[in-house]
Design a protein around this motif. Structure first.
Motif, PDB file in Angstrom:
ATOM      1  N   ALA A 192       0.860  -1.262  -0.093  1.00 37.14           N
ATOM      2  CA  ALA A 192      -0.010   0.101  -0.054  1.00 37.14           C
ATOM      3  C   ALA A 192       1.062   1.152  -0.065  1.00 37.14           C
ATOM      4  CB  ALA A 192      -0.791  -0.082   1.198  1.00 37.14           C
ATOM      5  N   ALA A 193       1.851   1.259   0.819  1.00 43.34           N
ATOM      6  CA  ALA A 193       2.823   2.365   0.959  1.00 43.34           C
ATOM      7  C   ALA A 193       3.320   2.625  -0.504  1.00 43.34           C
ATOM      8  CB  ALA A 193       3.881   2.303   2.115  1.00 43.34           C
ATOM      9  N   ALA A 194       4.095   1.571  -0.960  1.00 48.26           N
ATOM     10  CA  ALA A 194       4.629   1.703  -2.247  1.00 48.26           C
ATOM     11  C   ALA A 194       3.930   2.016  -3.458  1.00 48.26           C
ATOM     12  CB  ALA A 194       5.325   0.401  -2.811  1.00 48.26           C
ATOM     13  N   LEU A 195       2.681   1.663  -3.591  1.00 46.92           N
ATOM     14  CA  LEU A 195       1.556   1.923  -4.832  1.00 46.92           C
ATOM     15  C   LEU A 195       1.289   3.539  -4.428  1.00 46.92           C
ATOM     16  CD1 LEU A 195      -0.684  -0.737  -4.972  1.00 46.92           C
ATOM     17  CD2 LEU A 195       1.145  -0.417  -6.409  1.00 46.92           C
ATOM     18  N   THR A 196       1.499   4.082  -3.299  1.00 51.12           N
ATOM     19  CA  THR A 196       1.192   5.398  -3.158  1.00 51.12           C
ATOM     20  C   THR A 196       2.188   6.268  -3.452  1.00 51.12           C
ATOM     21  OG1 THR A 196      -0.382   5.094  -1.389  1.00 51.12           O
ATOM     22  CG2 THR A 196       0.402   7.538  -1.442  1.00 51.12           C
ATOM     23  N   GLY A 200       1.614   6.498  -7.609  1.00 48.45           N
ATOM     24  CA  GLY A 200       0.637   7.728  -7.554  1.00 48.45           C
ATOM     25  C   GLY A 200      -0.606   7.357  -7.146  1.00 48.45           C
ATOM     26  N   ILE A 201      -0.955   6.176  -6.547  1.00 39.47           N
ATOM     27  CA  ILE A 201      -2.186   5.660  -6.222  1.00 39.47           C
ATOM     28  C   ILE A 201      -2.622   6.342  -4.769  1.00 39.47           C
ATOM     29  CG2 ILE A 201      -3.933   3.865  -6.218  1.00 39.47           C
ATOM     30  CD1 ILE A 201      -2.080   2.323  -8.313  1.00 39.47           C
ATOM     31  N   ALA A 202      -3.360   7.199  -4.724  1.00 42.12           N
ATOM     32  CA  ALA A 202      -3.441   7.547  -3.722  1.00 42.12           C
ATOM     33  C   ALA A 202      -4.139   6.674  -2.398  1.00 42.12           C
ATOM     34  CB  ALA A 202      -4.682   8.820  -3.561  1.00 42.12           C
ATOM     35  N   HIS A 203      -5.172   5.790  -2.896  1.00 44.26           N
ATOM     36  CA  HIS A 203      -5.902   4.969  -2.064  1.00 44.26           C
ATOM     37  C   HIS A 203      -5.825   3.640  -2.603  1.00 44.26           C
ATOM     38  CE1 HIS A 203      -7.273   8.232   0.153  1.00 44.26           C
ATOM     39  NE2 HIS A 203      -7.654   9.008  -0.781  1.00 44.26           N
ATOM     40  N   PRO A 204      -4.817   2.864  -2.542  1.00 43.58           N
ATOM     41  CA  PRO A 204      -4.796   1.410  -3.180  1.00 43.58           C
ATOM     42  C   PRO A 204      -5.781   0.412  -2.823  1.00 43.58           C
ATOM     43  CG  PRO A 204      -2.500   2.183  -2.336  1.00 43.58           C
ATOM     44  CD  PRO A 204      -3.478   3.109  -1.947  1.00 43.58           C
ATOM     45  N   ARG A 205      -6.202  -0.439  -3.599  1.00 43.64           N
ATOM     46  CA  ARG A 205      -7.150  -1.319  -3.725  1.00 43.64           C
ATOM     47  C   ARG A 205      -6.375  -2.614  -3.605  1.00 43.64           C
ATOM     48  NH1 ARG A 205     -11.020  -0.238  -7.962  1.00 43.64           N
ATOM     49  NH2 ARG A 205      -9.041  -0.172  -9.064  1.00 43.64           N
ATOM     50  N   ILE A 206      -6.513  -3.558  -2.546  1.00 47.51           N
ATOM     51  CA  ILE A 206      -5.778  -4.671  -2.334  1.00 47.51           C
ATOM     52  C   ILE A 206      -6.516  -5.838  -2.515  1.00 47.51           C
ATOM     53  CG2 ILE A 206      -3.903  -5.955  -1.338  1.00 47.51           C
ATOM     54  CD1 ILE A 206      -2.558  -3.456  -0.128  1.00 47.51           C
ATOM     55  N   ALA A 207      -6.623  -6.684  -3.214  1.00 46.81           N
ATOM     56  CA  ALA A 207      -7.279  -7.806  -3.316  1.00 46.81           C
ATOM     57  C   ALA A 207      -6.400  -9.139  -2.606  1.00 46.81           C
ATOM     58  CB  ALA A 207      -7.788  -8.293  -4.607  1.00 46.81           C
ATOM     59  N   VAL A 208      -6.956  -9.857  -1.817  1.00 47.97           N
ATOM     60  CA  VAL A 208      -6.153 -10.970  -1.178  1.00 47.97           C
ATOM     61  C   VAL A 208      -6.675 -12.098  -1.575  1.00 47.97           C
ATOM     62  CG1 VAL A 208      -5.121 -11.784   0.843  1.00 47.97           C
ATOM     63  CG2 VAL A 208      -5.442  -9.290   0.795  1.00 47.97           C
ATOM     64  N   THR A 209      -5.780 -12.883  -2.134  1.00 42.60           N
ATOM     65  CA  THR A 209      -6.272 -14.341  -2.656  1.00 42.60           C
ATOM     66  C   THR A 209      -6.453 -15.313  -1.499  1.00 42.60           C
ATOM     67  OG1 THR A 209      -4.354 -15.260  -3.083  1.00 42.60           O
ATOM     68  CG2 THR A 209      -5.278 -13.870  -4.883  1.00 42.60           C
ATOM     69  N   ARG A 322      11.213   2.114 -18.331  1.00 41.52           N
ATOM     70  CA  ARG A 322      10.351   3.275 -18.368  1.00 41.52           C
ATOM     71  C   ARG A 322       9.868   3.529 -16.869  1.00 41.52           C
ATOM     72  NH1 ARG A 322       7.035   1.565 -21.638  1.00 41.52           N
ATOM     73  NH2 ARG A 322       7.801   2.829 -23.458  1.00 41.52           N
ATOM     74  N   MET A 323       9.440   2.215 -16.301  1.00 43.16           N
ATOM     75  CA  MET A 323       8.863   2.189 -15.067  1.00 43.16           C
ATOM     76  C   MET A 323       9.870   2.850 -13.749  1.00 43.16           C
ATOM     77  SD  MET A 323       6.921  -0.781 -12.804  1.00 43.16           S
ATOM     78  CE  MET A 323       5.688  -0.963 -14.280  1.00 43.16           C
ATOM     79  N   ALA A 324      11.361   2.249 -14.078  1.00 44.17           N
ATOM     80  CA  ALA A 324      12.211   2.862 -13.096  1.00 44.17           C
ATOM     81  C   ALA A 324      12.159   4.331 -13.210  1.00 44.17           C
ATOM     82  CB  ALA A 324      13.618   1.981 -13.464  1.00 44.17           C
ATOM     83  N   GLY A 325      12.163   4.816 -14.432  1.00 41.77           N
ATOM     84  CA  GLY A 325      12.247   6.251 -14.613  1.00 41.77           C
ATOM     85  C   GLY A 325      11.288   6.861 -13.954  1.00 41.77           C
ATOM     86  N   GLU A 326       9.888   6.262 -14.237  1.00 36.64           N
ATOM     87  CA  GLU A 326       8.806   7.097 -13.508  1.00 36.64           C
ATOM     88  C   GLU A 326       8.878   7.063 -12.070  1.00 36.64           C
ATOM     89  OE1 GLU A 326       5.598   4.800 -15.506  1.00 36.64           O
ATOM     90  OE2 GLU A 326       5.818   6.135 -17.522  1.00 36.64           O
ATOM     91  N   MET A 327       9.283   5.968 -11.546  1.00 38.90           N
ATOM     92  CA  MET A 327       9.255   5.823 -10.050  1.00 38.90           C
ATOM     93  C   MET A 327      10.429   7.031  -9.776  1.00 38.90           C
ATOM     94  SD  MET A 327       9.001   1.765  -9.827  1.00 38.90           S
ATOM     95  CE  MET A 327       9.318   1.544  -7.690  1.00 38.90           C
ATOM     96  N   ALA A 328      11.470   6.974 -10.087  1.00 34.98           N
ATOM     97  CA  ALA A 328      12.366   7.990  -9.791  1.00 34.98           C
ATOM     98  C   ALA A 328      11.926   9.361  -9.815  1.00 34.98           C
ATOM     99  CB  ALA A 328      13.865   7.835 -10.605  1.00 34.98           C
TER     100      ALA A 328
END
Length: 339
Positions: A192-196, A200-209, A322-328
């Motif tokens: 949840a912390a990493a997705l925020t 840039g996901i303010a309120h992550p939705r986590i589905a647990v299997t 691309r994803m690494a650059g966006e995260m940075a």
């Protein structure tokens, strides 16, 4: 704000990594990729470029920052020329080079000389044969960053799906023993912390299997859902994290369900990786959450069988860069706002 370049590790030089790096650089403008350098492997990359008839220059650099000025001219590479490229023929020299490149790229990111690390695929068997004592690159990165392996969380991310396996490189028979309520909760918090922060996901939705067929069917097929998974979900929800489940894993990844969550927290390796590879094989990215540095990797292996044959697709490596650059960029923007 100009960030430092990304640092790419070479991966096993007998695999598809070198040719994919060449292809990624060729597509840098069309794909709008951030500048990157490669830690070692000048000779391997030069051979890979020539073999593809790519006309790609390999530009030796002395310092990581030099990559920014020469990236338009060719692939910036640190280190000596070293060995050449022998696609499909893994050996101990190549395993040593892969290990040294991984250590070097990790150190650059850890010391702030690179804004992130992108790791090309390695052979765990070849690395183990030369003394590499970690189950995989993720565990090595945790050790190199001085954090417990348990804090490094693997997430698989593609255009259609994100998943996190709770247990990774272990026998399927060991999974029930390794699962715990605390493990599910700690992974849920980290995700949840990493997705925020990084996505840039303010309120992550986590589905647990669930672990068992039909999520246990009320205890008919096992009690892990009742004794471990449901209590963990309740704890996460009590902390304000939008967690749901346990969901039957065989139905969660259907098209009409995938828009209902941002990430699926799965109980074991194949439960998480099969749907991502089925949906996003050529664009799937392995992201390590919980590290002080940013690390991504293409979600595929060395592919020794097709190395050097012109069959390897660079999509996953391009997506990882691309994803690494966006995260940075997001982390840099956050630091700027906080300052």
């Amino acid at each position: 704000m100009q960030l430092n370049p990304l640092a790419l590790s070479l991966g096993d030089p007998a695999g598809v990594g070198p040719e994919l790096i060449v292809q990624a650089w060729q597509q840098r403008a069309a794909e709008q990729l951030p500048p990157f350098l490669v830690a070692g492997g000048q000779g391997v990359l030069a051979d890979a470029a020539r073999a593809q008839g790519a006309g790609v220059a390999i530009v030796p650099i002395d310092e990581p920052g030099d990559a920014l000025g020469v990236f338009a001219e060719g692939i910036p590479v640190l280190g000596a020329a070293g060995t050449g490229w022998r696609p499909g023929v893994p050996d101990s020299d190549g395993a040593w080079l892969a290990w040294e490149s991984l250590k070097w790229a990790t150190a650059l990111a850890r010391d702030g000389k690179a804004c992130a690390i992108v790791t090309a695929p390695v052979s765990k068997a070849a690395l183990t044969a030369v003394g590499f004592s970690f189950p995989g690159q993720t565990e090595f990165l945790a050790h190199a960053c001085g954090i417990p392996e348990s804090q490094a969380v693997m997430m698989l991310a593609g255009p259609n799906l994100r998943t996190v396996p709770l247990t990774i490189h272990c026998a399927l028979a060991d999974v029930p023993r390794l699962l715990s309520e605390d493990l599910i909760v700690s992974r849920g918090r980290a995700v949840a912390a990493a997705l925020t922060r990084d996505f840039g996901i303010a309120h992550p939705r986590i589905a647990v299997t669930g672990l068992n067929p039909h999520a246990g069917e009320g205890g008919v097929f096992g009690r892990e859902e009742i004794d471990l998974i449901a209590p963990a979900i309740a704890r996460l929800r009590s902390e304000g994290i939008d967690a749901s489940g346990p969901h039957p894993a065989d139905a969660l990844f259907a098209p009409h369900k995938r828009n209902s969550f941002d990430v699926a927290l799965c109980m074991y390796h194949d439960q998480a990786l099969i749907p991502v590879k089925a949906l996003d094989f050529d664009s799937g990215v392995n992201v390590t959450l919980g590290l002080p540095i940013i690390r991504t990797s293409p979600d595929h292996g060395t592919a020794f069988d097709i190395a050097g044959k012109g069959l390897a697709h660079p999509g996953a490596l391009i997506a990882a860069i691309r994803m690494a650059g966006e995260m940075a960029t997001r982390r840099a923007d956050t630091r700027t706002v906080d300052a």
